[in-house]
Design an enzyme around this catalytic site. Sequence first.
Site: not given
Length: 430
Positions: A208, A251, A303
Amino acid sequence: MRLRHLTLTAALLGVLCVPAQAEARDISRDTLPPNDGWAAYGTGTTGGAAADDAHVHTVTDRAGLVRALDGGSDTPKIIKIAGTIDANTDDDGDHLDCADYATGGYSPKKYLAAYDPRTWGSAKPSGPQEEARKASAARQAERVVLPVGSHTTLVGLGDDAVLKGASLQVRNAENVIVRNLDVRDAYDCFPVWQPNTGGLGDWKTAYDNIWLTGATHVWIDHVTLSDKGHPDEREPTRFGRNYLRHDGLLDITNGSDLVTVSWSRFADHDKAMLIGNGDTVTSDRGRLRVTLHHNEFDSVVQRAPRVRFGQVHLYNNRYVVPDDAHDFRYSLGVSTESALYAENNAFTTPGRVEAADLVKSWNGSALHQSGTLFNGYPVDLLAINNAYNSGSERDLTADVGWTPTLHTTIDSAAAADRQVARGAGAGRIP
């Protein structure tokens, strides 16, 4: 003579009346304002504001950044990034590409040949090429994974501070601030193939752009996150699936808590933000409290965010939805025991995406929404979701069990849409 005297006097007065050039404000010791979201809860979030002069660093390359991060130590520190830093560099500052990390005989061609589902089947990859992939991936991780410790402020200088190729990881740390920084292209050279018994597997990537895992009291503000440089949409198809090179942009998982994400920009990406990483991780109950306000999600496929367990306040955000319904999956993901409270958010799409496409539920039961705009018109996302699913198990109730109290002024969705378009992202702190 009198005319000359008057002219000189006017010129001197003009000089005296010009205000002195104000010095640029030093944002490196800013702390999170009171009541600004969940990160303001309790002790608030101050980052490295208490750092002494010996622990204030200005860095211009990876080596300097690594030294300043000090292995993720808890010493209060302020790190200012100037210009562009490339994490994929060696100790001499020379750029490294994927071939430089490959070891043990790994090659993409050999890997694809070894684990082609038509011959390998649905078993998990194993054997020489998978071992070589793991070893190669470990070499890249040594370069690109950058641990951020407690009591740290990481801030970009000016309007052009860029960190590319890196994965900033806040692991089991507290009191961290990341601001005014363009974090892009956390590119995984060695994605792993994950087959399944259904016949379609997928490619899984490792990094990420920013990962909060077990982190508490974190403020992320005026940050730009994207795949700029190597967008996944340009990657080929392998085994019938897009050969992904990027994971999430931001995240927030593994019991992270008390996080505020404000005035940031998430752009041109598939999976933008995951809050909570598993349906069975019941230890996340009572944690994953996150506020998202005045952020822009531009051309994000899914998301934005997807939530499990957490109490998430989502207000005054701007969504520019991809115009092709085939490329877009959803914006708001309502998953197991999530409590998403969405207020005054604006969604715009130039194409065929409909309001019913904006919300998707997996085992979720509730969504509070109010003040939503879709293409400039008010919509009720909850009612649309339930009408679309027509009494199925994905019907949602409006009672999420809590009401946010920690927030800045909540503007109308229309006003916020204009403000965020002008002000979100790196280089735009007033």
